[in-house]
Write a protein that holds these residues in place. Structure first.
Motif, PDB file in Angstrom:
ATOM      1  N   GLY A   1       1.229   3.993 -17.833  1.00 37.21           N
ATOM      2  CA  GLY A   1       0.497   4.067 -18.091  1.00 37.21           C
ATOM      3  C   GLY A   1       0.077   4.436 -16.695  1.00 37.21           C
ATOM      4  N   ILE A   2      -0.571   4.504 -16.480  1.00 41.88           N
ATOM      5  CA  ILE A   2      -1.275   5.822 -15.719  1.00 41.88           C
ATOM      6  C   ILE A   2      -2.338   4.759 -15.393  1.00 41.88           C
ATOM      7  CG2 ILE A   2      -3.192   7.634 -14.913  1.00 41.88           C
ATOM      8  CD1 ILE A   2      -1.667   9.235 -16.755  1.00 41.88           C
ATOM      9  N   GLY A   3      -2.992   4.410 -13.294  1.00 46.95           N
ATOM     10  CA  GLY A   3      -3.594   3.316 -13.027  1.00 46.95           C
ATOM     11  C   GLY A   3      -3.249   2.128 -12.850  1.00 46.95           C
ATOM     12  N   ILE A   4      -4.129   1.455 -12.658  1.00 41.59           N
ATOM     13  CA  ILE A   4      -4.235  -0.047 -12.481  1.00 41.59           C
ATOM     14  C   ILE A   4      -5.338  -0.332 -12.837  1.00 41.59           C
ATOM     15  CG2 ILE A   4      -1.963   0.178 -10.696  1.00 41.59           C
ATOM     16  CD1 ILE A   4      -5.082  -1.433  -8.642  1.00 41.59           C
ATOM     17  N   VAL A   5      -5.361  -2.445 -13.194  1.00 40.15           N
ATOM     18  CA  VAL A   5      -6.825  -2.694 -13.350  1.00 40.15           C
ATOM     19  C   VAL A   5      -6.143  -4.682 -12.363  1.00 40.15           C
ATOM     20  CG1 VAL A   5      -6.728  -2.206 -15.607  1.00 40.15           C
ATOM     21  CG2 VAL A   5      -5.033  -3.904 -15.243  1.00 40.15           C
ATOM     22  N   HIS A   6      -6.700  -5.186 -12.362  1.00 41.48           N
ATOM     23  CA  HIS A   6      -7.186  -6.818 -11.649  1.00 41.48           C
ATOM     24  C   HIS A   6      -7.825  -6.231 -10.783  1.00 41.48           C
ATOM     25  CE1 HIS A   6      -4.611  -8.605 -15.693  1.00 41.48           C
ATOM     26  NE2 HIS A   6      -5.239  -7.921 -15.824  1.00 41.48           N
ATOM     27  N   ASN A   7      -7.443  -6.196  -9.682  1.00 40.55           N
ATOM     28  CA  ASN A   7      -7.159  -6.195  -8.247  1.00 40.55           C
ATOM     29  C   ASN A   7      -8.275  -6.243  -7.693  1.00 40.55           C
ATOM     30  OD1 ASN A   7      -6.673  -4.525  -5.994  1.00 40.55           O
ATOM     31  ND2 ASN A   7      -7.261  -2.548  -6.833  1.00 40.55           N
TER      32      ASN A   7
ATOM     33  N   GLY B   1       5.395  -0.685 -11.055  1.00 44.94           N
ATOM     34  CA  GLY B   1       4.696  -1.557 -10.474  1.00 44.94           C
ATOM     35  C   GLY B   1       3.992  -3.393  -9.823  1.00 44.94           C
ATOM     36  N   THR B   2       4.894  -3.797 -10.727  1.00 49.63           N
ATOM     37  CA  THR B   2       4.694  -4.984 -10.560  1.00 49.63           C
ATOM     38  C   THR B   2       6.406  -6.016 -10.294  1.00 49.63           C
ATOM     39  OG1 THR B   2       3.410  -5.309 -11.400  1.00 49.63           O
ATOM     40  CG2 THR B   2       5.042  -7.518 -10.212  1.00 49.63           C
ATOM     41  N   ILE B   3       7.114  -6.363  -9.350  1.00 45.75           N
ATOM     42  CA  ILE B   3       8.259  -6.347  -9.109  1.00 45.75           C
ATOM     43  C   ILE B   3       8.408  -8.112  -8.688  1.00 45.75           C
ATOM     44  CG2 ILE B   3      10.702  -6.988  -7.311  1.00 45.75           C
ATOM     45  CD1 ILE B   3       9.350  -4.118  -6.622  1.00 45.75           C
ATOM     46  N   ALA B   4       9.109  -9.305  -9.276  1.00 42.42           N
ATOM     47  CA  ALA B   4       9.218 -10.727  -9.353  1.00 42.42           C
ATOM     48  C   ALA B   4      10.571 -11.098  -8.564  1.00 42.42           C
ATOM     49  CB  ALA B   4       8.989 -11.398 -10.318  1.00 42.42           C
ATOM     50  N   VAL B   5      10.010 -11.060  -7.490  1.00 43.06           N
ATOM     51  CA  VAL B   5      11.566 -11.969  -6.861  1.00 43.06           C
ATOM     52  C   VAL B   5      11.837 -13.684  -7.834  1.00 43.06           C
ATOM     53  CG1 VAL B   5      13.141 -12.278  -5.270  1.00 43.06           C
ATOM     54  CG2 VAL B   5      11.862 -10.333  -5.296  1.00 43.06           C
ATOM     55  N   ASN B   6      12.845 -14.392  -8.603  1.00 47.06           N
ATOM     56  CA  ASN B   6      12.762 -15.685  -8.033  1.00 47.06           C
ATOM     57  C   ASN B   6      11.459 -16.284  -9.430  1.00 47.06           C
ATOM     58  OD1 ASN B   6      15.064 -15.905  -7.708  1.00 47.06           O
ATOM     59  ND2 ASN B   6      14.927 -16.517  -5.795  1.00 47.06           N
TER      60      ASN B   6
ATOM     61  N   ASP C   1      -8.248   0.230  -1.983  1.00 49.39           N
ATOM     62  CA  ASP C   1      -7.836   1.430  -2.643  1.00 49.39           C
ATOM     63  C   ASP C   1      -6.537   1.902  -2.408  1.00 49.39           C
ATOM     64  OD1 ASP C   1      -8.443   4.112  -3.889  1.00 49.39           O
ATOM     65  OD2 ASP C   1      -9.570   5.099  -1.987  1.00 49.39           O
ATOM     66  N   ARG C   2      -5.490   2.800  -2.973  1.00 52.49           N
ATOM     67  CA  ARG C   2      -4.031   3.263  -2.647  1.00 52.49           C
ATOM     68  C   ARG C   2      -3.175   2.218  -2.902  1.00 52.49           C
ATOM     69  NH1 ARG C   2      -4.500   7.142   2.353  1.00 52.49           N
ATOM     70  NH2 ARG C   2      -5.839   6.635   2.863  1.00 52.49           N
ATOM     71  N   SER C   3      -2.624   1.863  -3.801  1.00 54.71           N
ATOM     72  CA  SER C   3      -1.959   0.348  -3.511  1.00 54.71           C
ATOM     73  C   SER C   3      -0.705   1.404  -4.151  1.00 54.71           C
ATOM     74  CB  SER C   3      -2.569  -0.782  -4.298  1.00 54.71           C
ATOM     75  OG  SER C   3      -2.980  -0.240  -5.435  1.00 54.71           O
ATOM     76  N   GLU C   4       0.166   0.603  -4.568  1.00 54.13           N
ATOM     77  CA  GLU C   4       1.220   1.152  -4.723  1.00 54.13           C
ATOM     78  C   GLU C   4       2.152   0.420  -6.130  1.00 54.13           C
ATOM     79  OE1 GLU C   4       4.987   3.195  -3.233  1.00 54.13           O
ATOM     80  OE2 GLU C   4       5.005   1.436  -2.866  1.00 54.13           O
ATOM     81  N   ARG C   5       1.929  -1.007  -5.882  1.00 52.55           N
ATOM     82  CA  ARG C   5       3.214  -2.515  -5.809  1.00 52.55           C
ATOM     83  C   ARG C   5       2.348  -3.314  -5.669  1.00 52.55           C
ATOM     84  NH1 ARG C   5       9.083  -1.109  -4.774  1.00 52.55           N
ATOM     85  NH2 ARG C   5       8.552   0.666  -3.569  1.00 52.55           N
TER      86      ARG C   5
ATOM     87  N   LEU D   1       1.133  -1.094   0.052  1.00 49.43           N
ATOM     88  CA  LEU D   1      -0.109   0.275   0.166  1.00 49.43           C
ATOM     89  C   LEU D   1       1.253   1.329  -0.019  1.00 49.43           C
ATOM     90  CD1 LEU D   1      -2.239  -1.219   2.724  1.00 49.43           C
ATOM     91  CD2 LEU D   1      -3.019  -1.381  -0.100  1.00 49.43           C
ATOM     92  N   GLU D   2       0.197   2.465  -0.493  1.00 51.90           N
ATOM     93  CA  GLU D   2       1.146   3.764  -0.405  1.00 51.90           C
ATOM     94  C   GLU D   2       1.681   3.322   0.708  1.00 51.90           C
ATOM     95  OE1 GLU D   2      -1.417   6.580  -1.641  1.00 51.90           O
ATOM     96  OE2 GLU D   2      -1.082   5.846  -3.614  1.00 51.90           O
ATOM     97  N   PRO D   3       2.750   4.647   1.388  1.00 53.61           N
ATOM     98  CA  PRO D   3       3.171   5.408   2.980  1.00 53.61           C
ATOM     99  C   PRO D   3       1.701   5.544   3.094  1.00 53.61           C
ATOM    100  CG  PRO D   3       5.307   4.613   1.386  1.00 53.61           C
ATOM    101  CD  PRO D   3       3.693   5.468  -0.326  1.00 53.61           C
TER     102      PRO D   3
END
Length: 586
Positions: free
Chosen positions: A508-514, A475-480, A519-523, A154-156
């Motif tokens: 881009g601007i905004g998110i989908v799926h979710n 927006g998305t970080i994948a580890v392994n 609300d107020r997600s960061e990544r 979530l956003e700080p």
């Protein structure tokens, strides 16, 4: 894609382009008039009624999944026997089936007066952030995706109590609709257009005019069947046609919002116009579009390989993993890895590069179906004349570059089977810090980044590894894992890192799926096992996952994808033995 449309011919005579445009614009006018009335119907539906519509779409998706996959495979030139059809199962009907199930569950919670995050597991992340676990969400997730996890940061400043209170987005007040949204569908992954349509309906409470990308027009019959519950009440209309129809749609007075998937160039053409006048308007911050636009635009995605001490089996598996990140859907993915970031001081660097070269070379052959692919491959080889041609010449590997040669590779999204390698002169914690800085400052786009690291390396880096994840502005970080796992995780957020503007739109601007309507997600941060089973268990990783079915070399991917889609439609313990048997043979 604005040429003539022979299928619109009348009486054996092909329509002129102006006649075709007239038919297309008339269809837009009628669709938007229908939606204006349909919005009133949508506003009057209770949450329980909306949930039942989602349930019906869920059922229809699974019922028509074979038709969906056959149409997609026809577009992409995949034979009936090709294991690569597994990509179409998993990134098509499977993705929509899992999303509709979870969206329905979120709406059902709201109908009961609960938060979609009731019962969610919260945690913490660097920088004092709060996280929400979005994978696994069930015992089935723990079995089918053993060792994989995902959390939304979530956003700080947003704590768990606030997240629970605010979850639900526009469905917290379902009678307050937001007009008509135009969705410009993608031409590569076949679930993007229906998923974006569902997100507009549920997250933003907008009825939708979905304009298909001409590449995916053969999907019109099956998507019409799948989305029929929303079409029947006037909440969705599906349109086809070229760029002229899309332009007419987004500029229409009855459209209140635009959402698009595509390139930054297309975005800028929509927002500011084309040519010198478009460039002037962009520089002046003077858009021609008189409504808000959200977007998912791809970019140049990096895969950072942290140096460590790897076994030969580790090297071969991760080389195959990285080849998949580039070659899934032949590289026509907005989040396909385009550049590998290596340490020049890693003793196993040459061994890994040799394994990567071999993995790219032996990946299954497939048609270059996406328009312009061959031209983009040619552009890469012109820019980098020493690049290697692999896979019978269809794929390009660019390596051995000096720093001054990096920019074209980091700034041009080739959207084709082109993979580059850059090397940084550092190791250990210094390499992690330097790689994050290069990814943030020199790569175009912020949609997704992959990090591959031995578990011992992650443990030894400790806080430096956590700082690397915090510093990566993606927006998305994948580890392994591959960030594509984040796309397939219905509860995960998908989109660029927040903060882009119309003038500097990046990914881009905004998110989908979710589907938890957070609300107020960061990544989103996805994690996977470094090794497949059984080696994972032998080395202390609690994962029973074999080679993932999305790997391009998985021999049973098509069967596994079909069984996964059936399971998504009707989760049952009775379905698991066949699924596991297929997965283990991959």
């Amino acid at each position: 894609m604005t040429g003539r449309h022979p299928d619109l011919a009348r009486g054996g005579t092909e329509m002129t382009e102006s006649q075709s445009r007239s038919v297309g614009t008339a269809a837009v006018d009628q669709a938007l008039a229908d939606l204006s009335e349909g919005e009133k119907v949508w506003a009057g539906l209770s949450l329980a009624e909306r949930g039942r519509l989602l349930d019906r779409v869920h059922e229809l998706t699974v019922a028509h999944a074979q038709e969906w996959v056959d149409a997609a495979a026809g577009i992409k030139g995949l034979s009936a026997a090709s294991p690569l059809r597994g990509e179409e199962w998993m990134s098509g009907p499977y993705a929509v089936a899992t999303a509709t199930a979870l969206l329905s569950a979120s709406v059902a919670k709201l109908a009961r007066g609960e938060s979609p995050l009731a019962g969610a597991d919260f945690g913490t992340a660097p920088g004092g952030r709060t996280t929400v676990q979005v994978l696994p969400l069930s015992v089935y997730d723990r079995l089918l995706l053993s060792g994989f996890s995902a959390e939304v940061w979530l956003e700080p400043g947003v704590d768990g109590a606030t997240a629970r209170r605010e979850a639900g987005l526009a469905q917290r007040d379902p009678s307050r609709t937001a007009g008509v949204g135009a969705v410009l569908g993608a031409g590569n992954i076949t679930s993007i257009a229906p998923l974006d349509t569902l997100y507009e309906l549920i997250a933003h409470n907008r009825v939708v005019a979905l304009k298909l990308n001409p590449i995916t027009d053969p999907l019109l019959p099956v998507l019409t069947k799948v989305l029929d519950p929303f079409i029947a009440i006037g909440a969705v209309r599906i349109l086809t046609g070229g760029a002229d129809v899309g332009s007419y749609l987004v500029q229409h007075d009855l459209v209140d919002h635009v959402h698009m998937t595509g390139s930054a160039l297309t975005h800028d053409a929509i927002v500011f116009g084309t040519g010198e006048e478009g460039a002037r308007r962009k520089a002046a911050g003077d858009p021609i579009l008189d409504k808000e636009i959200s977007s998912e635009l791809g970019g140049v995605s990096p895969t950072v390989v942290l140096p460590g001490e790897w076994s030969r089996a580790d090297i071969e598996f991760q080389a195959e993993h990285l080849a998949t990140q580039r070659l899934h859907n032949n590289g026509y993915n907005c989040v396909a890895s385009q550049v590998v970031v290596l340490s020049a001081q890693w003793p196993q660097r040459e061994e890994f590069l040799a394994a990567l070269r071999a993995a790219i070379d032996r990946a299954p052959a497939r048609p270059a179906y996406y328009p312009g692919s061959d031209d983009r491959v040619a552009k890469a080889t012109t820019t980098y004349p020493d690049a290697e041609r692999l896979g019978g010449g269809a794929r390009v590997l660019v390596s051995g570059l000096r720093p001054e040669q990096f920019p074209p590779l980091l700034e041009t999204e080739y959207f084709a089977p082109v993979l580059g390698v850059i090397e940084l002169p550092s190791t250990g914690a210094e390499f992690a810090t330097q790689a994050a800085a290069v990814a943030n400052e020199q790569f175009v786009g912020t949609l997704g980044v992959n990090v591959i690291a031995h578990p011992h390396t992650i443990r030894d880096l400790g806080g430096d590894f956590d700082a690397m994840l915090e510093n990566l502005r993606y927006g998305t970080i994948a580890v392994n894992a591959w960030t594509g796992v984040g796309y397939l995780s219905a509860a995960a957020t998908w989109g660029a890192f927040p903060g882009h503007t119309l003038e500097d739109v990046q990914s881009g601007i905004g998110i989908v799926h979710n589907a938890l309507l957070i609300d107020r997600s960061e990544r989103t941060v996805v994690r996977g096992p470094f090794r497949p089973s059984p080696r994972s268990l032998l080395h202390g990783e609690m994962s029973i996952s074999p080679k993932p079915p999305w790997f391009v070399t998985n021999r049973t991917a098509s069967t596994t994808g079909r069984l996964l889609t059936g399971f998504a439609g009707d989760p049952s313990w009775m379905r698991l033995p066949a699924l596991f048997a297929s997965a283990l043979r991959g």
